[in-house]
Motif scaffolding. Structure first.
Motif, PDB file in Angstrom:
ATOM      1  N   PRO A 150       7.840  -6.904  13.950  1.00 60.32           N
ATOM      2  CA  PRO A 150       8.768  -6.727  12.822  1.00 60.32           C
ATOM      3  C   PRO A 150       8.058  -6.479  11.481  1.00 60.32           C
ATOM      4  N   HIS A 151       7.312  -5.398  11.407  1.00 59.54           N
ATOM      5  CA  HIS A 151       6.597  -4.988  10.183  1.00 59.54           C
ATOM      6  C   HIS A 151       5.707  -6.127   9.660  1.00 59.54           C
ATOM      7  N   VAL A 152       4.758  -6.496  10.509  1.00 61.90           N
ATOM      8  CA  VAL A 152       3.897  -7.644  10.179  1.00 61.90           C
ATOM      9  C   VAL A 152       2.411  -7.318  10.331  1.00 61.90           C
ATOM     10  N   GLY A 183       2.103   2.796  10.332  1.00 59.28           N
ATOM     11  CA  GLY A 183       2.262   3.510   9.055  1.00 59.28           C
ATOM     12  C   GLY A 183       3.663   3.292   8.517  1.00 59.28           C
ATOM     13  N   ARG A 184       4.575   4.179   8.895  1.00 62.65           N
ATOM     14  CA  ARG A 184       5.987   4.017   8.543  1.00 62.65           C
ATOM     15  C   ARG A 184       6.822   4.521   9.719  1.00 62.65           C
ATOM     16  N   GLY A 185       8.024   3.963   9.843  1.00 63.42           N
ATOM     17  CA  GLY A 185       8.907   4.366  10.926  1.00 63.42           C
ATOM     18  C   GLY A 185       9.228   5.843  10.893  1.00 63.42           C
ATOM     19  N   ALA A 227       0.839  -1.200   0.000  1.00 62.59           N
ATOM     20  CA  ALA A 227       0.000   0.000   0.000  1.00 62.59           C
ATOM     21  C   ALA A 227       0.875   1.251   0.000  1.00 62.59           C
ATOM     22  N   GLY A 228       2.004   1.171   0.670  1.00 62.92           N
ATOM     23  CA  GLY A 228       2.908   2.319   0.747  1.00 62.92           C
ATOM     24  C   GLY A 228       3.799   2.382  -0.488  1.00 62.92           C
ATOM     25  N   VAL A 229       3.908   3.579  -1.060  1.00 60.72           N
ATOM     26  CA  VAL A 229       4.734   3.746  -2.260  1.00 60.72           C
ATOM     27  C   VAL A 229       5.941   4.632  -1.977  1.00 60.72           C
TER      28      VAL A 229
HETATM   29  C1  GLV Z   1       3.505  -2.496   3.790  1.00 62.58           C
HETATM   30  O1  GLV Z   1       4.191  -1.916   4.560  1.00 62.58           O
HETATM   31  C2  GLV Z   1       2.748  -1.874   2.755  1.00 62.58           C
HETATM   32  O2  GLV Z   1       2.995  -0.693   2.461  1.00 62.58           O
HETATM   33  O3  GLV Z   1       1.868  -2.539   2.178  1.00 62.58           O
END
Ligand code: GLV
Ligand code: NAP
Length: 319
Positions: A281-283, A233-235, A77-79
């Protein structure tokens, strides 16, 4: 096995996702349709033939070599990763991952962690490490204010589920929108009003130039005393030092972190030993080939028939 699967026609798709096993994606695409030729990086064959690409974690400059690309589909989802490449050609449409199953999984994660913090389970975890028996009575859900930053595909889904559970839910986004029984705030002018009194704050924003560092001491000082933070979201949204200070000062009682400035989180990072922080861990949500391949395939059809893809990224906004 050769990294090259051939079906009937000549629509060429490159699967270029660093660290992602291609096998399940190849069979997922094969189950949906037989008219794509999927190549798996680094076996591109002729770069000129590639029309579409599925992308994740690509090195800088990677996309310059494909002159006939019609779209890049982000596996996630994140670009932010894709857009951070200064050599990304400016004219190629970038499409983010919009998939119901991804939103389902994010809702599971957020619900689990909101309930964890709402019921003060973090206190019992802390007590166990000290052989301590003390009872804490939380307010009922309808008195608990949960604020969600980012009311897009994922945030709005979580907001609806949390509302359904009975929480008092509010959301913050860039543009005006409406969701029944959810108090919505939009724009920077309303960020402080949104944050005032929030007891559990969930970040599901995309990483952009505007949102980097948004989880900072100024914002934390607006929350209800002893609030909890969930960042999926993001770090880069979090000013790490500010979180540690906010915990020391009692502004924040506990935090759930799924994303980090540096991943994997370095072994000596102070978050590992902070008892108020739970590390994942980003899960929070995985992109699943079975459903995501359909989202990509539908978008290829849309583009081939002259329509705009669903989830088209606005490059100037960064999401
Ligand atoms: C995961 O971090 C995503 O952006 O889908
Ligand atoms: P999305 O549909 O694009 O939604 C983004 C939301 O953020 C929108 O509501 C948008 O506002 C809002 N927003 C963007 N910039 C803003 C700003 N400057 N001020 C206020 N609001 C702003 O994205 P999504 O699919 O929900 O995904 C969100 C993020 O979740 C991704 O970018 C990714 O970083 C993260 N993610 C993490 C995991 C994980 O496993 N941890 C998995 C998937 C995704 P508008 O509605 O007004 O446009």
């Amino acid at each position: 096995m050769a990294n090259y699967m051939t079906w009937n026609s000549n629509t060429e798709v490159l699967f270029a996702c660093e660290g992602v096993e291609a096998k399940d994606w190849l069979s997922a695409f094969a189950n949906i349709r037989g008219d794509l030729n999927i190549r798996v990086s680094p076996d591109f064959g002729a770069c000129e033939a590639i029309e579409f690409a599925v992308a994740w974690n690509n090195p800088r400059g990677f996309w310059r070599r494909f002159p006939n690309l019609r779209a890049i589909f982000s596996l996630g989802a994140g670009v932010d990763g894709l857009l951070s490449d200064p050599e990304l050609p400016a004219d190629i449409p970038i499409v983010r991952m919009l998939d119901r199953a991804l939103a389902d999984e994010m809702a599971e994660f957020v619900m689990a962690r909101v309930i964890h913090h709402h019921r003060l389970f973090h206190r019992y975890e802390f007590q166990q490490s000290r052989n301590s028996w003390a009872i804490h009575k939380p307010p009922t859900a309808n008195k608990r204010v949960v604020g969600i930053m980012g009311m897009g595909a994922l945030g709005s889904r979580c907001a609806i589920e949390l509302k359904e559970m009975g929480f008092r839910v509010r959301g913050w986004a860039r543009t005006c929108k409406e969701l029944p029984d959810i108090e919505l705030f939009y724009g920077w002018d309303r960020l402080a009003d949104f944050a005032n009194g929030c007891e559990i704050l969930v970040c599901l924003l995309p990483r952009t130039l505007e949102t980097e560092g948004i989880l900072n001491s100024g914002l934390f000082s607006r929350l209800a005393p002893g609030a909890c933070l969930i960042n999926a979201g993001r770090g880069a949204h979090l000013v790490e030092r500010d979180l540690l200070d906010a915990i020391d000062l009692g502004f924040i009682e506990a935090a759930t972190l799924d994303v980090f400035h540096e991943e994997p989180l370095p072994e000596r990072h102070p978050f590992w030993t902070c008892s108020a922080i739970r590390i994942f861990p980003h899960v929070a949500a995985f992109t699943r080939p079975e459903t995501a391949s359909k989202a990509i395939s539908d978008n290829i059809d849309r583009i081939l028939s002259g329509k705009s893809p669903v989830g088209l990224v606005e490059r100037v906004l960064g999401y």
